[in-house]
Motif scaffolding. Sequence first.
Motif, PDB file in Angstrom:
ATOM      1  N   PRO A   1     -41.819 -61.155  67.963  1.00  0.00           N
ATOM      2  CA  PRO A   1     -43.236 -61.051  67.599  1.00  0.00           C
ATOM      3  C   PRO A   1     -44.153 -60.692  68.769  1.00  0.00           C
ATOM      4  N   ASP A   2     -43.641 -60.808  70.002  1.00  0.00           N
ATOM      5  CA  ASP A   2     -44.468 -60.582  71.187  1.00  0.00           C
ATOM      6  C   ASP A   2     -44.311 -59.186  71.789  1.00  0.00           C
ATOM      7  N   ILE A   3     -43.331 -58.420  71.296  1.00  0.00           N
ATOM      8  CA  ILE A   3     -43.019 -57.135  71.925  1.00  0.00           C
ATOM      9  C   ILE A   3     -44.171 -56.142  71.804  1.00  0.00           C
ATOM     10  N   LYS A   4     -44.751 -56.027  70.627  1.00  0.00           N
ATOM     11  CA  LYS A   4     -45.804 -55.029  70.432  1.00  0.00           C
ATOM     12  C   LYS A   4     -47.001 -55.307  71.332  1.00  0.00           C
TER      13      LYS A   4
ATOM     14  N   ILE B   1     -42.980 -57.282  60.591  1.00  0.00           N
ATOM     15  CA  ILE B   1     -43.337 -58.629  61.055  1.00  0.00           C
ATOM     16  C   ILE B   1     -44.807 -58.692  61.466  1.00  0.00           C
ATOM     17  N   HIS B   2     -45.452 -57.535  61.532  1.00  0.00           N
ATOM     18  CA  HIS B   2     -46.878 -57.487  61.878  1.00  0.00           C
ATOM     19  C   HIS B   2     -47.752 -57.150  60.667  1.00  0.00           C
ATOM     20  N   GLU B   3     -47.242 -57.428  59.478  1.00  0.00           N
ATOM     21  CA  GLU B   3     -48.002 -57.130  58.265  1.00  0.00           C
ATOM     22  C   GLU B   3     -49.304 -57.917  58.197  1.00  0.00           C
ATOM     23  N   ASN B   4     -49.345 -59.083  58.844  1.00  0.00           N
ATOM     24  CA  ASN B   4     -50.579 -59.867  58.856  1.00  0.00           C
ATOM     25  C   ASN B   4     -51.715 -59.123  59.564  1.00  0.00           C
ATOM     26  N   GLU B   5     -51.353 -58.237  60.501  1.00  0.00           N
ATOM     27  CA  GLU B   5     -52.364 -57.447  61.202  1.00  0.00           C
ATOM     28  C   GLU B   5     -52.948 -56.386  60.281  1.00  0.00           C
ATOM     29  N   ASP B   6     -52.056 -55.758  59.509  1.00  0.00           N
ATOM     30  CA  ASP B   6     -52.455 -54.662  58.638  1.00  0.00           C
ATOM     31  C   ASP B   6     -51.411 -54.520  57.533  1.00  0.00           C
ATOM     32  N   PRO B   7     -51.807 -54.559  56.272  1.00  0.00           N
ATOM     33  CA  PRO B   7     -50.837 -54.457  55.179  1.00  0.00           C
ATOM     34  C   PRO B   7     -49.956 -53.209  55.258  1.00  0.00           C
TER      35      PRO B   7
ATOM     36  N   SER C   1     -45.895 -41.972  55.157  1.00  0.00           N
ATOM     37  CA  SER C   1     -46.730 -42.966  55.842  1.00  0.00           C
ATOM     38  C   SER C   1     -46.799 -42.805  57.355  1.00  0.00           C
ATOM     39  N   LYS C   2     -45.989 -41.927  57.922  1.00  0.00           N
ATOM     40  CA  LYS C   2     -45.876 -41.816  59.377  1.00  0.00           C
ATOM     41  C   LYS C   2     -47.210 -41.557  60.067  1.00  0.00           C
ATOM     42  N   ALA C   3     -47.964 -40.592  59.573  1.00  0.00           N
ATOM     43  CA  ALA C   3     -49.235 -40.245  60.227  1.00  0.00           C
ATOM     44  C   ALA C   3     -50.206 -41.409  60.203  1.00  0.00           C
ATOM     45  N   THR C   4     -50.261 -42.130  59.094  1.00  0.00           N
ATOM     46  CA  THR C   4     -51.167 -43.273  58.973  1.00  0.00           C
ATOM     47  C   THR C   4     -50.767 -44.391  59.922  1.00  0.00           C
ATOM     48  N   ILE C   5     -49.463 -44.689  59.975  1.00  0.00           N
ATOM     49  CA  ILE C   5     -48.982 -45.744  60.860  1.00  0.00           C
ATOM     50  C   ILE C   5     -49.202 -45.360  62.323  1.00  0.00           C
ATOM     51  N   ALA C   6     -48.924 -44.105  62.658  1.00  0.00           N
ATOM     52  CA  ALA C   6     -49.122 -43.636  64.033  1.00  0.00           C
ATOM     53  C   ALA C   6     -50.580 -43.792  64.458  1.00  0.00           C
ATOM     54  N   LYS C   7     -51.502 -43.498  63.552  1.00  0.00           N
ATOM     55  CA  LYS C   7     -52.929 -43.618  63.855  1.00  0.00           C
ATOM     56  C   LYS C   7     -53.312 -45.071  64.096  1.00  0.00           C
ATOM     57  N   LYS C   8     -52.752 -45.976  63.315  1.00  0.00           N
ATOM     58  CA  LYS C   8     -53.051 -47.395  63.482  1.00  0.00           C
ATOM     59  C   LYS C   8     -52.482 -47.922  64.804  1.00  0.00           C
ATOM     60  N   LEU C   9     -51.293 -47.475  65.163  1.00  0.00           N
ATOM     61  CA  LEU C   9     -50.712 -47.885  66.436  1.00  0.00           C
ATOM     62  C   LEU C   9     -51.525 -47.316  67.604  1.00  0.00           C
TER      63      LEU C   9
ATOM     64  N   ALA D   1     -53.608 -53.931  50.377  1.00  0.00           N
ATOM     65  CA  ALA D   1     -53.674 -52.634  51.055  1.00  0.00           C
ATOM     66  C   ALA D   1     -54.790 -51.748  50.513  1.00  0.00           C
ATOM     67  N   GLY D   2     -55.238 -52.015  49.297  1.00  0.00           N
ATOM     68  CA  GLY D   2     -56.364 -51.281  48.745  1.00  0.00           C
ATOM     69  C   GLY D   2     -56.089 -49.804  48.519  1.00  0.00           C
ATOM     70  N   ALA D   3     -57.155 -49.021  48.592  1.00  0.00           N
ATOM     71  CA  ALA D   3     -57.061 -47.586  48.306  1.00  0.00           C
ATOM     72  C   ALA D   3     -56.118 -46.875  49.267  1.00  0.00           C
ATOM     73  N   GLU D   4     -56.121 -47.305  50.524  1.00  0.00           N
ATOM     74  CA  GLU D   4     -55.250 -46.668  51.515  1.00  0.00           C
ATOM     75  C   GLU D   4     -53.785 -46.856  51.149  1.00  0.00           C
ATOM     76  N   GLY D   5     -53.410 -48.079  50.781  1.00  0.00           N
ATOM     77  CA  GLY D   5     -52.039 -48.358  50.391  1.00  0.00           C
ATOM     78  C   GLY D   5     -51.646 -47.636  49.122  1.00  0.00           C
ATOM     79  N   GLN D   6     -52.538 -47.627  48.148  1.00  0.00           N
ATOM     80  CA  GLN D   6     -52.281 -46.944  46.895  1.00  0.00           C
ATOM     81  C   GLN D   6     -52.054 -45.450  47.121  1.00  0.00           C
ATOM     82  N   ALA D   7     -52.852 -44.870  48.005  1.00  0.00           N
ATOM     83  CA  ALA D   7     -52.718 -43.440  48.310  1.00  0.00           C
ATOM     84  C   ALA D   7     -51.368 -43.125  48.938  1.00  0.00           C
ATOM     85  N   LEU D   8     -50.887 -44.008  49.823  1.00  0.00           N
ATOM     86  CA  LEU D   8     -49.589 -43.789  50.463  1.00  0.00           C
ATOM     87  C   LEU D   8     -48.455 -43.889  49.448  1.00  0.00           C
TER      88      LEU D   8
END
Length: 325
Positions: free
Chosen positions: A72-75, A92-98, A122-130, A311-318
């Motif tokens: 849990p500490d690596i990121k 394991i970091h879903e609590n940060e972002d669905p 989902s790659k582009a969305t996840i990359a942007k969040k990271l 996840a709302g609209a963003e999750g639904q869209a993915l």
Amino acid sequence: MKSRLTGLCLVAGLALAAAPALAQTKWNLPAAYAPDNPHSENLVAFAKDVDAATSGKLQITVHPAASLFKAPDIKRAVATGQAQMGEVLLSIHENEDPIFGLDVVPFLSTSYPAAMKLYQASKATIAKKLEAQGLMLLFAVPWAPQGVYANKPLATIEDLKGMKWRAYNVGTTRIGELVGAQPVTVQAAELPQALATGVVNAFITSGGTGYDSKVWESLKYFYDVQAWLPKNFTFVNKAAFDALDKPTQEAILKAAATAETRGWKAWEAKSNWYLDQLKAKGMTVEPPGPALKAGFQKIGEQLTADWLKKAGAEGQALVEAYKKM
């Protein structure tokens, strides 16, 4: 005069000898899984590819089995510059972002081709969040489809009631709650001890994690429910990457692309091997019966609805983008 020239030559020689060492950059890459796990082996191969491509200019040391930082500490360690690279099970970091838990939505993608489509969607969305956290995504590699381990036969999900259920993310914790088990958070590196001491006696994970943990020494049953294929994501501290020269950056990106392809092939090839090993060690390995399967699918429907709400609209869209692929 001769003495002075000799001294100058000596200094120059020492400077030239030291030049390669000064030019060499050493990075750390913490990971959470056993050295002989395909994920860890792939990371070592990635590091070797970078070393070869840069002629030793960038050397990456892989630290498997949570030996440098716990999972849990690596990121956070990479984001804050305590390590330059890292690999984590992103869910394991879903609590940060669905969205980080998209690939563990039950029964959304249950095969390698489906998991690849979900990743592509989902790659582009996840990359942007990271990137917003100071991280740059390099590659992602899946695990095998997830199954249920238990210390007794399971005919229905009601048979899990009261059992000590190992959880490692939001979804697995919720499954434990819904079946009436007692969720206990245990990351992979601590699982062998948790099994040996009876802290857990049931959980959902891959054949690979079960093999790494020598699960047959404590549990005897594995039900191949194929609930989802979670993925490990490897990333680099963006500032550290930006500080490198262009050829080194290109070497990393090329090695990352190779590692992603190699990792997917390795897991797909080895998934059945792990199940064969569990059988060889005396475990009962079988698909879930109709009642057990129906029970897990019902839970899956509830968890999917819960995730979509978070996840709302963003999750639904993915999800919609994935289903159109």
